[in-house]
Enzyme design. Sequence first.
Site, short mmCIF file in Angstrom:
data_model
loop_
_atom_site.label_atom_id
_atom_site.label_comp_id
_atom_site.label_asym_id
_atom_site.label_seq_id
_atom_site.Cartn_x
_atom_site.Cartn_y
_atom_site.Cartn_z
N CYS A 96 25.25 -27.70 62.68
CA CYS A 96 25.15 -29.15 62.48
C CYS A 96 26.48 -29.89 62.67
O CYS A 96 26.92 -30.04 63.80
CB CYS A 96 24.52 -29.45 61.12
N HIS A 198 19.83 -25.91 59.46
CA HIS A 198 20.24 -25.46 58.14
C HIS A 198 19.11 -24.58 57.60
O HIS A 198 18.11 -24.35 58.26
CB HIS A 198 20.42 -26.64 57.18
#
Length: 244
Positions: A96, A198
């Site tokens: 990310c 995630h």
Amino acid sequence: MADRLRVCALYPELMNIYADRGNLLLLQRRCEWRGIGFELSRSDLGEPLDPEQADLFYVGGGQDRDQRLCALDLAEVKREGLHAAAERGAVLLAVCGGYQLLGHSYQLGDELLPGVGLVDLRTVRSDGPRLIGNVAIEVELPGLDRPRVLAGFENHGGRTRLGPGARPLGRVLRGHGNDGASGWEGVRRGNVIGTYLHGPLLPKNVWLADWLIAAALGREQPLAPLDDTLETAAHAEARRAAGV
Ligand code: GLN
């Protein structure tokens, strides 16, 4: 053949959104359960990176304000070391916010944060809605007999566009991926991998953890199998949540 995995975590406090540091614990456990040694070092702001210090470099996700600090540090202090590490085939996994810093730049309004320039991509912070939700992608990697699914969770304001020199990590099955429109998720150049997922990513997708360990150790033979009953259930649950 190395019997010890050396991992270096970049900015483990600043870049640790959604418990991304759990990816490191997972790597540690899977090595220890197989009798493979595990060594964890870290590289923080202001510390140049020795390309020989680890076989696997890791950076998690982060908030825009923390990314600002890390972007400048990556570009000014660690750039040379990271490029040298990638050149020698070390693994780099970036999640990310970390992923967004792998390319040329991250545009935040009027501000253009530098990227570390390892892959051909640019990220722009959008005024539009954040791209949030469960996500599943299909991934093909060298040495795997068939495409596999990575399942996790995404939450990003940035839109990432791959340039002509970049290949995605996978194809979006469900969720938004790089920009909510291209159908691609993440990036891979050799052993350099970036992804928005995630979960943390690796506890829900242990097949990727094992691929990374094998790649980092230069192993051609598959790693010894483990009892993955719980891990398989976690993966199934993540896939179910994404609707795949
Ligand atoms: N700050 C970045 C964004 O919102 C990355 C967020 C994250 O790591 N989850 O796009």
